[in-house]
Design an enzyme around this catalytic site. Structure first.
Site, PDB file in Angstrom:
ATOM      1  CG  ASN A 106      44.052  10.415  69.606  1.00 37.12           C
ATOM      2  OD1 ASN A 106      44.993   9.979  68.949  1.00 37.12           O
ATOM      3  ND2 ASN A 106      43.273  11.413  69.164  1.00 37.12           N
ATOM      4  CE  LYS A 140      42.863  11.149  90.559  1.00 35.16           C
ATOM      5  NZ  LYS A 140      43.291  12.419  91.165  1.00 35.16           N
ATOM      6  CE1 TYR A 173      53.477  15.565  69.855  1.00 34.63           C
ATOM      7  CE2 TYR A 173      55.397  14.313  69.149  1.00 34.63           C
ATOM      8  CZ  TYR A 173      54.028  14.494  69.183  1.00 34.63           C
ATOM      9  OH  TYR A 173      53.201  13.583  68.551  1.00 34.63           O
ATOM     10  CE  LYS A 177      52.519  12.598  71.879  1.00 31.41           C
ATOM     11  NZ  LYS A 177      51.131  12.141  72.067  1.00 31.41           N
ATOM     12  CB  THR A 208      46.546  13.793  61.308  1.00 29.06           C
ATOM     13  OG1 THR A 208      47.700  14.398  61.927  1.00 29.06           O
ATOM     14  CG2 THR A 208      46.582  12.292  61.559  1.00 29.06           C
TER      15      THR A 208
HETATM   16  N1  LIG Z   1      50.096  12.612  63.100  1.00 27.78           N
HETATM   17  C1  LIG Z   1      51.244  12.100  63.473  1.00 27.78           C
HETATM   18  O1  LIG Z   1      52.183  12.035  62.702  1.00 27.78           O
HETATM   19  C2  LIG Z   1      51.405  11.534  64.858  1.00 27.78           C
HETATM   20  C3  LIG Z   1      52.487  10.679  65.077  1.00 27.78           C
HETATM   21  C4  LIG Z   1      52.671  10.157  66.347  1.00 27.78           C
HETATM   22  C5  LIG Z   1      51.798  10.475  67.357  1.00 27.78           C
HETATM   23  N2  LIG Z   1      50.761  11.314  67.131  1.00 27.78           N
HETATM   24  C6  LIG Z   1      49.867  11.585  68.250  1.00 27.78           C
HETATM   25  O2  LIG Z   1      48.576  11.151  67.914  1.00 27.78           O
HETATM   26  C7  LIG Z   1      47.599  11.911  68.605  1.00 27.78           C
HETATM   27  C8  LIG Z   1      46.580  12.430  67.613  1.00 27.78           C
HETATM   28  O3  LIG Z   1      47.226  13.337  66.732  1.00 27.78           O
HETATM   29  P1  LIG Z   1      46.721  13.665  65.253  1.00 27.78           P
HETATM   30  O4  LIG Z   1      47.908  13.622  64.380  1.00 27.78           O
HETATM   31  O5  LIG Z   1      45.528  12.876  64.940  1.00 27.78           O
HETATM   32  O6  LIG Z   1      46.400  15.215  65.395  1.00 27.78           O
HETATM   33  P2  LIG Z   1      45.020  16.020  65.509  1.00 27.78           P
HETATM   34  O7  LIG Z   1      45.439  17.428  65.708  1.00 27.78           O
HETATM   35  O8  LIG Z   1      44.111  15.661  64.393  1.00 27.78           O
HETATM   36  O9  LIG Z   1      44.381  15.426  66.845  1.00 27.78           O
HETATM   37  C9  LIG Z   1      44.682  15.865  68.118  1.00 27.78           C
HETATM   38  C10 LIG Z   1      43.392  16.293  68.771  1.00 27.78           C
HETATM   39  O10 LIG Z   1      43.649  16.631  70.133  1.00 27.78           O
HETATM   40  C11 LIG Z   1      42.791  17.696  70.458  1.00 27.78           C
HETATM   41  N3  LIG Z   1      43.248  18.430  71.627  1.00 27.78           N
HETATM   42  C12 LIG Z   1      44.263  19.323  71.711  1.00 27.78           C
HETATM   43  N4  LIG Z   1      44.335  19.841  72.936  1.00 27.78           N
HETATM   44  C13 LIG Z   1      43.339  19.270  73.655  1.00 27.78           C
HETATM   45  C14 LIG Z   1      42.893  19.393  74.997  1.00 27.78           C
HETATM   46  N5  LIG Z   1      43.506  20.233  75.848  1.00 27.78           N
HETATM   47  N6  LIG Z   1      41.832  18.659  75.395  1.00 27.78           N
HETATM   48  C15 LIG Z   1      41.201  17.829  74.540  1.00 27.78           C
HETATM   49  N7  LIG Z   1      41.587  17.656  73.253  1.00 27.78           N
HETATM   50  C16 LIG Z   1      42.634  18.373  72.822  1.00 27.78           C
HETATM   51  C17 LIG Z   1      42.786  18.567  69.209  1.00 27.78           C
HETATM   52  O11 LIG Z   1      41.670  19.432  69.208  1.00 27.78           O
HETATM   53  C18 LIG Z   1      42.768  17.525  68.112  1.00 27.78           C
HETATM   54  O12 LIG Z   1      41.453  17.228  67.690  1.00 27.78           O
HETATM   55  C19 LIG Z   1      48.372  12.997  69.350  1.00 27.78           C
HETATM   56  O13 LIG Z   1      48.576  12.604  70.693  1.00 27.78           O
HETATM   57  C20 LIG Z   1      49.685  13.049  68.599  1.00 27.78           C
HETATM   58  O14 LIG Z   1      50.736  13.525  69.410  1.00 27.78           O
HETATM   59  C21 LIG Z   1      50.529  11.844  65.897  1.00 27.78           C
END
Ligand SMILES: NC(=O)c1ccc[n+]([C@@H]2O[C@H](COP(=O)([O-])OP(=O)(O)OC[C@H]3O[C@@H](n4cnc5c(N)ncnc54)[C@H](O)[C@@H]3O)[C@@H](O)[C@H]2O)c1
Length: 277
Positions: A106, A140, A173, A177, A208
């Protein structure tokens, strides 16, 4: 849906209360799994600033919410770009909870936004490093452990609507993805014979902390007020609202359940009808 009693899950990037990762972790715990959450634990320079990453205190507070379900939970600091840290994350989980059945990739960053002509190589590498390389390393090392256990497993990567369509200011991005869908499809073929399913979930916008940052950025970039931007978003989504954290968590819970045992290599849209292919 329940039925995850006795299972152990890891959710990366789950150290923020408003994040998709926390909602997923909570849902897996409510379904019976013991859960390890992983996150950075501290800011790390310009690309991982305070306010946009999960820090130790918030991670511990997420763990307390997970433990309130009655399940075991643990927070482990891990940078998903670093192979030795991902390997250690899996090893420490097995040490603490005895096994690994579910791994959710995630962790992701979506705030290093720029036009392709303006994107710095450093930022490109950071985005690909977390979103794509991080998902590769998680897949992996989770798969190695699941193969060794010999009782199957579930790997789910949180992709995005940007795994299916292009978006301006988001070439890194979007490429990352799209990339995780390829990773998902190939890993599904290789891991199927081990009873491990590998799927991706593709949410549209969810507010978020990251989502809120993106709303501000895109409303400014397109010359709209935040309210105009959000109203336009609602208008183009057939179900009339953006996604909620729970929508993604529900889809992940399904893919981790017995009901999804014959589903692998999929990239499931959770977008209220906004994304249809
Ligand atoms: N919010 C949206 O609209 C949305 C839509 C589609 C996909 N996503 C995807 O969902 C996932 C979660 O996003 P979110 O919106 O909850 O955002 P978020 O920022 O709350 O969560 C992402 C988390 O990833 C962590 N992170 C960043 N770099 C990291 C690293 N190198 N190692 C470990 N952790 C790391 C951050 O600290 C954060 O807590 C992401 O992959 C995002 O791309 C989000």
């Amino acid at each position: 849906m329940s039925g995850l009693e006795g299972k152990v899950a890891i959710v990366t990037g789950a150290g923020r209360h408003r994040g998709l990762g926390k909602a997923i972790a909570l849902r897996l715990a409510l379904d019976g799994a013991d859960v390890v959450i992983a996150d950075l634990g501290q800011p790390a320079g310009r690309q991982f600033p305070a306010g946009l990453v999960g820090e130790t205190e918030e991670m511990q507070s997420v763990v307390a919410d997970l433990q309130a379900t009655g399940r075991r939970a643990l927070a482990i600091a891990c940078d998903v770009r670093d192979e030795s840290q991902v390997e250690a994350l899996v090893a420490r989980t097995v040490e603490a909870f005895g096994r690994l059945d579910i791994f959710i990739n995630n962790a992701g960053i979506g705030y290093l936004m720029a036009l392709v002509t303006e994107t710095e190589l450093d930022d490109w590498n950071a985005v690909i490093g977390v979103n794509l390389t991080g998902a590769f390393l998680g897949t992996k090392h989770a798969a190695r452990q699941m193969i060794a256990q010999g009782s199957g497993g579930r790997i789910v990567t949180i992709a995005s609507q940007a795994a299916k369509s292009g978006f301006p200011y988001a070439s890194a991005y979007t490429a990352s993805k799209h990339g995780v869908i390829g990773l998902t499809r190939s890993a599904a073929i290789e891991l199927g014979p081990h009873g491990i399913t590998v799927n991706a979930v593709c949410p549209n916008h969810v507010t978020t902390d990251l989502g809120a940052w993106q709303n501000e950025f895109f409303s400014r970039a397109t010359g709209r007020t935040l309210e105009e931007y959000l109203a336009d978003m609602r208008r183009r989504i057939p179900l009339g609202r953006p996604g909620r954290q729970e929508d993604t968590a529900n889809a992940v819970a399904f893919l981790c359940s017995d009901d999804a045992q014959y589903i692998t290599g999929e990239a499931l849209n959770v977008s209220g009808g906004e994304e249809v292919h």
